[in-house]
Design a protein around this motif. Sequence first.
Motif, PDB file in Angstrom:
ATOM      1  N   ALA A   1       0.848  -1.201   0.000  1.00  0.00           N
ATOM      2  CA  ALA A   1       0.000   0.000   0.000  1.00  0.00           C
ATOM      3  C   ALA A   1       0.879   1.245   0.000  1.00  0.00           C
ATOM      4  CB  ALA A   1      -0.905   0.002   1.236  1.00  0.00           C
ATOM      5  N   VAL A   2       0.452   2.231  -0.767  1.00  0.00           N
ATOM      6  CA  VAL A   2       1.081   3.559  -0.756  1.00  0.00           C
ATOM      7  C   VAL A   2      -0.010   4.579  -0.476  1.00  0.00           C
ATOM      8  CG1 VAL A   2       2.541   5.235  -1.953  1.00  0.00           C
ATOM      9  CG2 VAL A   2       2.643   2.838  -2.585  1.00  0.00           C
ATOM     10  N   PRO A   3      -0.289   4.862   0.798  1.00  0.00           N
ATOM     11  CA  PRO A   3      -1.271   5.924   1.069  1.00  0.00           C
ATOM     12  C   PRO A   3      -0.724   7.262   0.582  1.00  0.00           C
ATOM     13  CG  PRO A   3      -0.273   5.080   3.112  1.00  0.00           C
ATOM     14  CD  PRO A   3       0.265   4.258   1.998  1.00  0.00           C
ATOM     15  N   ALA A   4      -1.617   8.209   0.332  1.00  0.00           N
ATOM     16  CA  ALA A   4      -1.196   9.521  -0.172  1.00  0.00           C
ATOM     17  C   ALA A   4      -0.129  10.099   0.742  1.00  0.00           C
ATOM     18  CB  ALA A   4      -2.393  10.477  -0.234  1.00  0.00           C
ATOM     19  N   PHE A   5       0.916  10.655   0.147  1.00  0.00           N
ATOM     20  CA  PHE A   5       1.965  11.276   0.949  1.00  0.00           C
ATOM     21  C   PHE A   5       1.369  12.500   1.657  1.00  0.00           C
ATOM     22  CE2 PHE A   5       6.295   9.706  -0.849  1.00  0.00           C
ATOM     23  CZ  PHE A   5       5.835   8.400  -0.867  1.00  0.00           C
ATOM     24  N   VAL A   6       1.915  12.789   2.837  1.00  0.00           N
ATOM     25  CA  VAL A   6       1.377  13.880   3.664  1.00  0.00           C
ATOM     26  C   VAL A   6       2.016  15.197   3.224  1.00  0.00           C
ATOM     27  CG1 VAL A   6       1.205  14.770   6.017  1.00  0.00           C
ATOM     28  CG2 VAL A   6       1.111  12.286   5.584  1.00  0.00           C
ATOM     29  N   ALA A   7       1.194  16.218   3.038  1.00  0.00           N
ATOM     30  CA  ALA A   7       1.720  17.547   2.727  1.00  0.00           C
ATOM     31  C   ALA A   7       2.057  18.246   4.040  1.00  0.00           C
ATOM     32  CB  ALA A   7       0.691  18.356   1.941  1.00  0.00           C
ATOM     33  N   GLU A   8       3.327  18.592   4.220  1.00  0.00           N
ATOM     34  CA  GLU A   8       3.754  19.193   5.492  1.00  0.00           C
ATOM     35  C   GLU A   8       3.823  20.710   5.428  1.00  0.00           C
ATOM     36  OE1 GLU A   8       7.353  17.015   6.491  1.00  0.00           O
ATOM     37  OE2 GLU A   8       6.140  15.602   7.663  1.00  0.00           O
ATOM     38  N   THR A   9       3.789  21.267   4.240  1.00  0.00           N
ATOM     39  CA  THR A   9       3.733  22.724   4.103  1.00  0.00           C
ATOM     40  C   THR A   9       2.641  23.057   3.104  1.00  0.00           C
ATOM     41  OG1 THR A   9       5.378  22.683   2.336  1.00  0.00           O
ATOM     42  CG2 THR A   9       6.210  23.037   4.577  1.00  0.00           C
ATOM     43  N   ASP A  10       2.226  24.302   3.103  1.00  0.00           N
ATOM     44  CA  ASP A  10       1.138  24.699   2.202  1.00  0.00           C
ATOM     45  C   ASP A  10       1.479  24.430   0.741  1.00  0.00           C
ATOM     46  OD1 ASP A  10      -0.365  25.446   4.294  1.00  0.00           O
ATOM     47  OD2 ASP A  10       0.077  27.605   4.144  1.00  0.00           O
ATOM     48  N   GLY A  11       2.730  24.740   0.370  1.00  0.00           N
ATOM     49  CA  GLY A  11       3.128  24.590  -1.032  1.00  0.00           C
ATOM     50  C   GLY A  11       3.251  23.150  -1.473  1.00  0.00           C
ATOM     51  N   ALA A  12       3.263  22.214  -0.520  1.00  0.00           N
ATOM     52  CA  ALA A  12       3.554  20.822  -0.853  1.00  0.00           C
ATOM     53  C   ALA A  12       2.336  20.064  -1.364  1.00  0.00           C
ATOM     54  CB  ALA A  12       4.116  20.102   0.367  1.00  0.00           C
ATOM     55  N   ALA A  13       1.152  20.574  -1.053  1.00  0.00           N
ATOM     56  CA  ALA A  13      -0.067  19.840  -1.412  1.00  0.00           C
ATOM     57  C   ALA A  13      -0.153  19.585  -2.913  1.00  0.00           C
ATOM     58  CB  ALA A  13      -1.290  20.614  -0.935  1.00  0.00           C
ATOM     59  N   ALA A  14       0.419  20.517  -3.694  1.00  0.00           N
ATOM     60  CA  ALA A  14       0.350  20.383  -5.147  1.00  0.00           C
ATOM     61  C   ALA A  14       1.146  19.173  -5.646  1.00  0.00           C
ATOM     62  CB  ALA A  14       0.887  21.655  -5.810  1.00  0.00           C
ATOM     63  N   PHE A  15       2.065  18.657  -4.821  1.00  0.00           N
ATOM     64  CA  PHE A  15       2.958  17.591  -5.292  1.00  0.00           C
ATOM     65  C   PHE A  15       2.648  16.210  -4.720  1.00  0.00           C
ATOM     66  CE2 PHE A  15       5.574  21.534  -5.140  1.00  0.00           C
ATOM     67  CZ  PHE A  15       5.735  21.697  -6.507  1.00  0.00           C
ATOM     68  N   THR A  16       1.898  16.152  -3.616  1.00  0.00           N
ATOM     69  CA  THR A  16       1.759  14.873  -2.908  1.00  0.00           C
ATOM     70  C   THR A  16       1.120  13.801  -3.785  1.00  0.00           C
ATOM     71  OG1 THR A  16      -0.331  15.634  -2.001  1.00  0.00           O
ATOM     72  CG2 THR A  16       1.608  15.871  -0.599  1.00  0.00           C
ATOM     73  N   GLU A  17       0.089  14.167  -4.511  1.00  0.00           N
ATOM     74  CA  GLU A  17      -0.612  13.170  -5.313  1.00  0.00           C
ATOM     75  C   GLU A  17       0.296  12.628  -6.414  1.00  0.00           C
ATOM     76  OE1 GLU A  17      -3.110  10.446  -6.304  1.00  0.00           O
ATOM     77  OE2 GLU A  17      -3.315  11.708  -4.527  1.00  0.00           O
ATOM     78  N   GLU A  18       1.023  13.535  -7.096  1.00  0.00           N
ATOM     79  CA  GLU A  18       1.894  13.099  -8.184  1.00  0.00           C
ATOM     80  C   GLU A  18       3.003  12.176  -7.660  1.00  0.00           C
ATOM     81  OE1 GLU A  18       3.928  16.179 -10.413  1.00  0.00           O
ATOM     82  OE2 GLU A  18       4.288  14.798 -12.082  1.00  0.00           O
ATOM     83  N   VAL A  19       3.569  12.556  -6.508  1.00  0.00           N
ATOM     84  CA  VAL A  19       4.675  11.755  -5.977  1.00  0.00           C
ATOM     85  C   VAL A  19       4.200  10.347  -5.625  1.00  0.00           C
ATOM     86  CG1 VAL A  19       6.287  11.489  -4.055  1.00  0.00           C
ATOM     87  CG2 VAL A  19       6.029  13.715  -5.161  1.00  0.00           C
ATOM     88  N   SER A  20       3.118  10.251  -4.873  1.00  0.00           N
ATOM     89  CA  SER A  20       2.692   8.904  -4.472  1.00  0.00           C
ATOM     90  C   SER A  20       2.183   8.105  -5.675  1.00  0.00           C
ATOM     91  CB  SER A  20       1.641   8.954  -3.346  1.00  0.00           C
ATOM     92  OG  SER A  20       0.684   9.933  -3.590  1.00  0.00           O
ATOM     93  N   ARG A  21       1.606   8.801  -6.675  1.00  0.00           N
ATOM     94  CA  ARG A  21       1.142   8.114  -7.884  1.00  0.00           C
ATOM     95  C   ARG A  21       2.311   7.531  -8.687  1.00  0.00           C
ATOM     96  NH1 ARG A  21      -2.392   5.701  -7.538  1.00  0.00           N
ATOM     97  NH2 ARG A  21      -1.332   4.130  -8.730  1.00  0.00           N
ATOM     98  N   VAL A  22       3.366   8.342  -8.848  1.00  0.00           N
ATOM     99  CA  VAL A  22       4.531   7.868  -9.622  1.00  0.00           C
ATOM    100  C   VAL A  22       5.210   6.712  -8.894  1.00  0.00           C
ATOM    101  CG1 VAL A  22       6.838   8.502 -10.473  1.00  0.00           C
ATOM    102  CG2 VAL A  22       4.907  10.058 -10.824  1.00  0.00           C
ATOM    103  N   VAL A  23       5.314   6.806  -7.573  1.00  0.00           N
ATOM    104  CA  VAL A  23       5.909   5.705  -6.801  1.00  0.00           C
ATOM    105  C   VAL A  23       5.122   4.416  -7.059  1.00  0.00           C
ATOM    106  CG1 VAL A  23       6.325   4.790  -4.487  1.00  0.00           C
ATOM    107  CG2 VAL A  23       6.890   7.180  -5.007  1.00  0.00           C
TER     108      VAL A  23
END
Lengths: 173, 451
Positions: free
Chosen positions: B53-75
């Motif tokens: 399982a790869v749950p969605a990565f956690v966004a730790e800063t405001d700017g990070a939310a834009a990347f979490t989905e792409e990162v966990s999807r590519v992984v």
Amino acid sequence: MKHISKAFLLGAALAVAACSNANRFDDDMVGQDAAATRIDNGIIPGSVNDPRAPAYFNQTIGDRVFFEVDQSTLTAQARATLDAQAQWLTTNSDYLAVIEGHADEQGTREYNIALGARRANTVMEYLISRGIPANRLKFISYGKERPVEICSEEACYSKNRRSVTIISQGLTG
Amino acid sequence: MKAILVPVLTWLGLLASAALSLWFGILATPVLAQDGPLRIEITEGVIEPMPYAVPAFVAETDGAAAFTEEVSRVVADDLNGTGLFREIPRDAHISRISSFNAPVPFADWKAINAQALVTGAVSTDANGRVVVKFRVWDVFAGQELGQGMQFVSTPDGVRRLAHKVADQVYSRLTGEAPYFDSRVVFISETGPKNERVKRMAIMDYDGANVQYLTNGASIVLAPRFSPDGSRILYTSYETGFPAVHVLNVGDVQSRILQPNDGVMSFAPRFSPDGATVVYSLTQGSNTDIWAMDIASATPRRLTASPAIETAPSYSPDGSQIVFESDRSGTQQLYIMPASGGEATRISFGQGRYGTPVWSPRGDLIAFTKQNAGRFHIGVMRTDGSEERLLTASFLDEGPTWAPNGRVIMFSRETQGAQGASALYSVDISGRNLKRVRTPAGASDPSWGPLQ
């Protein structure tokens, strides 16, 4: 008087040539005199019936010969075509030729480049053996990159396993 | 279970490419005793993919939310794409990861039979760079597998960050070297068969980030990466005759390797140290193999038979060259010393063998085989034994190895007037044949090194 009539005939010849095959206009300049005298015989200068025209070389003699699968040896038919090509090149000594070698798609890319080179070189050596100076000839292989027919059947493959003699006018003319 | 996260402990290195800079480091973590770590064994037989399982990565800063989905999807795409892992879909997950540092509720992941769990977080730093952290968990042992790590890059390198994460997960779960953070150079093909336009292009191994390197005005063939990925050898008809060119990936500048009017050179490949090029040269009706030291531009002839010798490829130690020759009457594979000399035939099966490529591990040779009107990609040991055909189709050719020697990419052309070429990859076990995404037709792939 003779000079005038010749000029008249030349103009007529060029007009006909331009109509029948506009692309060959420049090539026809070489054969002005011959064209001018032969027009009376019903031969259209620059056409496939004009033995001095590139169109005659390409179509009446035939610019290409074909090969068996994986082979670079010349068939009897190929030799006959190349004999006529050699004769034409001997007569039209201001023309140069590049011989393209091609293969069908049944084979790997690299091998087909080498095979196309074998075919083109066989043709080149044959023309040299028929008296064409080597410095008027070059060869290049396209392997399977430039088929003329695109189906994946022997009907197409047999037309793609070919060498094509591409003539162009040299600077010596 | 208490995972203590401290700032980057060790700078392992600096990786730079033309497009981005990327750093990575290991996160300090309590050392846990492990006996029999979670491990998927890659064998030749059919395997049951490991559920993870790869749950969605956690966004730790405001700017990070834009990347979490792409990162966990590519992984997840990287891992799923191997055929070795089966992702448990998110809607089946019982617990959600809301904090990277929170204890993992293993019971919730056991309940859905996730054997491995990848957790991660994304943040952005003051310089606008993206930071990705991750941990891999052995769910049934209730332990972390290896150490948490973090990778940093500019925002345009986010997919590479994800590939780096997936590479780590893959390595920890298989024990194999990774290959996801790598690129492929290939020929993009458009137009009908008799008027095909060929452009050299480079892309990520998964087909993302395609960049064109030539404009399609000349035929270009069979590009090959240098061992460090900085240069590309290829054959171009730019001068009117096929000639080997070398291109700098950084500034996309190319030059002819050996300017020589009227002589054809093609089928180039680098030596493992990148200093020598081995290639085919046609003189008259004869095609032989030559090698050239790039710095001194001094060519050396390696074969001297009247047959066609082409498609040379070095062994990883640089001491030998495998190539194809039709000296026996049909195309077969031979091995000779890198300095030339007597060659030993290694292929003896039915049909014709071409385009051999030595595996990066040194133990196998991939090849194209033509037999009974069909084409195959296959592998054999370097002595020719244990030949195994991995594919079969109307026209498969031109294998290239993934940097870890586990996967082969190749070209497949379909039959008929509308035939088109595409890239495929297949595991060396013959499993997991799949098409590689490209924007148009594609052929002649060459897999570059791990970045």
